[in-house]
Motif scaffolding. Structure first.
Motif, PDB file in Angstrom:
ATOM      1  N   LEU A  32       0.827  -1.206   0.000  1.00 36.45           N
ATOM      2  CA  LEU A  32       0.000   0.000   0.000  1.00 36.45           C
ATOM      3  C   LEU A  32       0.863   1.258   0.000  1.00 36.45           C
ATOM      4  O   LEU A  32       0.410   2.321  -0.411  1.00 36.45           O
ATOM      5  N   PHE A  33       2.101   1.134   0.456  1.00 37.06           N
ATOM      6  CA  PHE A  33       2.982   2.287   0.587  1.00 37.06           C
ATOM      7  C   PHE A  33       3.192   3.008  -0.732  1.00 37.06           C
ATOM      8  O   PHE A  33       3.242   4.241  -0.766  1.00 37.06           O
ATOM      9  N   GLU A  34       3.301   2.270  -1.838  1.00 35.21           N
ATOM     10  CA  GLU A  34       3.545   2.930  -3.125  1.00 35.21           C
ATOM     11  C   GLU A  34       2.399   3.862  -3.509  1.00 35.21           C
ATOM     12  O   GLU A  34       2.604   4.814  -4.252  1.00 35.21           O
ATOM     13  N   PHE A  35       1.206   3.614  -2.990  1.00 37.14           N
ATOM     14  CA  PHE A  35       0.067   4.485  -3.274  1.00 37.14           C
ATOM     15  C   PHE A  35      -0.068   5.593  -2.236  1.00 37.14           C
ATOM     16  O   PHE A  35      -0.338   6.743  -2.570  1.00 37.14           O
ATOM     17  N   THR A  36       0.134   5.254  -0.964  1.00 37.40           N
ATOM     18  CA  THR A  36      -0.014   6.261   0.084  1.00 37.40           C
ATOM     19  C   THR A  36       1.109   7.291   0.053  1.00 37.40           C
ATOM     20  O   THR A  36       0.890   8.443   0.433  1.00 37.40           O
ATOM     21  N   ALA A  37       2.280   6.912  -0.413  1.00 38.78           N
ATOM     22  CA  ALA A  37       3.397   7.866  -0.491  1.00 38.78           C
ATOM     23  C   ALA A  37       3.050   9.009  -1.440  1.00 38.78           C
ATOM     24  O   ALA A  37       3.304  10.185  -1.140  1.00 38.78           O
ATOM     25  N   GLU A  38       2.466   8.677  -2.569  1.00 42.91           N
ATOM     26  CA  GLU A  38       2.051   9.695  -3.550  1.00 42.91           C
ATOM     27  C   GLU A  38       0.980  10.607  -2.949  1.00 42.91           C
ATOM     28  O   GLU A  38       1.025  11.826  -3.096  1.00 42.91           O
ATOM     29  N   ILE A  39       0.026  10.013  -2.267  1.00 44.80           N
ATOM     30  CA  ILE A  39      -1.059  10.785  -1.660  1.00 44.80           C
ATOM     31  C   ILE A  39      -0.517  11.694  -0.559  1.00 44.80           C
ATOM     32  O   ILE A  39      -0.929  12.854  -0.440  1.00 44.80           O
ATOM     33  N   ASN A  40       0.415  11.196   0.243  1.00 42.20           N
ATOM     34  CA  ASN A  40       1.001  12.017   1.310  1.00 42.20           C
ATOM     35  C   ASN A  40       1.688  13.260   0.767  1.00 42.20           C
ATOM     36  O   ASN A  40       1.687  14.305   1.406  1.00 42.20           O
ATOM     37  N   GLN A  41       2.288  13.152  -0.393  1.00 41.40           N
ATOM     38  CA  GLN A  41       2.988  14.297  -0.984  1.00 41.40           C
ATOM     39  C   GLN A  41       2.031  15.354  -1.516  1.00 41.40           C
ATOM     40  O   GLN A  41       2.359  16.529  -1.526  1.00 41.40           O
ATOM     41  N   GLN A  42       0.849  14.950  -1.953  1.00 41.01           N
ATOM     42  CA  GLN A  42      -0.020  15.865  -2.680  1.00 41.01           C
ATOM     43  C   GLN A  42      -1.312  16.254  -1.959  1.00 41.01           C
ATOM     44  O   GLN A  42      -1.821  17.338  -2.172  1.00 41.01           O
ATOM     45  N   PHE A  43      -1.883  15.352  -1.168  1.00 43.56           N
ATOM     46  CA  PHE A  43      -3.178  15.610  -0.536  1.00 43.56           C
ATOM     47  C   PHE A  43      -3.015  16.477   0.713  1.00 43.56           C
ATOM     48  O   PHE A  43      -2.049  16.336   1.461  1.00 43.56           O
ATOM     49  N   THR A  44      -4.010  17.308   0.939  1.00 44.91           N
ATOM     50  CA  THR A  44      -4.087  18.043   2.197  1.00 44.91           C
ATOM     51  C   THR A  44      -4.662  17.105   3.260  1.00 44.91           C
ATOM     52  O   THR A  44      -5.148  16.014   2.942  1.00 44.91           O
ATOM     53  N   LEU A  45      -4.645  17.536   4.501  1.00 39.45           N
ATOM     54  CA  LEU A  45      -5.223  16.745   5.576  1.00 39.45           C
ATOM     55  C   LEU A  45      -6.705  16.468   5.296  1.00 39.45           C
ATOM     56  O   LEU A  45      -7.176  15.346   5.458  1.00 39.45           O
TER      57      LEU A  45
END
Length: 149
Positions: free
Chosen positions: A83-96
């Motif tokens: 799941l990390f490969e997807f959540t890493a991208e989201i962590n960089q771009q998504f707001t809280l």
């Protein structure tokens, strides 16, 4: 001089357009939502029907774009190692707030069939951890999803 030329060529080949970056981000979110749908190894009609709406509302895209994302995410999901490969991208771009909305969509999908399997719960909790969301935010989004049923 040759080293600088190599750097220039590598930089040009790895350059990603803003549209491609946005698509990758949407694809990452779609894949996480698909993980919830497939978590209990039972493809439920209510979850499948709700998925395009969840993508539309969470990512602010059209239903057609959501359906295309689902097709693409289904292919990618099978080749994913974590799941990390997807959540890493989201962590960089998504707001809280965007992360919370994604988590809420995950909970709503999990409860779409009327029951929460332990595998759905585990996937959502793992994603919340990887998205650096607090436990209180996890519970808050779950409670909102339960009220909306």
């Amino acid at each position: 001089m040759i080293a600088k030329l190599k750097q220039f060529i590598q930089a040009r080949t790895h350059a990603v357009s803003p549209e491609d970056k946005a698509h990758q981000l949407s694809l990452a979110a779609a894949t996480l939502l698909l993980e919830v749908v497939y978590a209990d190894e039972t493809l439920n009609e209510s979850e499948v029907a709700l998925l395009p709406d969840m993508l539309k509302n969470t990512l602010h895209i059209s239903i057609e774009e959501a359906q295309d994302l689902i097709k693409e995410a289904t292919l990618i999901r099978g080749n994913a190692t974590s799941l990390f490969e997807f959540t890493a991208e989201i962590n960089q771009q998504f707001t809280l707030e965007e992360k919370q909305q994604l988590l809420l969509a995950m909970w709503r999908l999990a409860y779409a069939d009327g029951e929460l399997s332990r595998y759905e719960d585990q996937i959502i909790r793992r994603c919340a951890d990887l998205l650096y969301l607090k436990h209180s935010e996890l519970i808050q989004m779950r409670n909102i999803a339960m009220e909306q049923r």
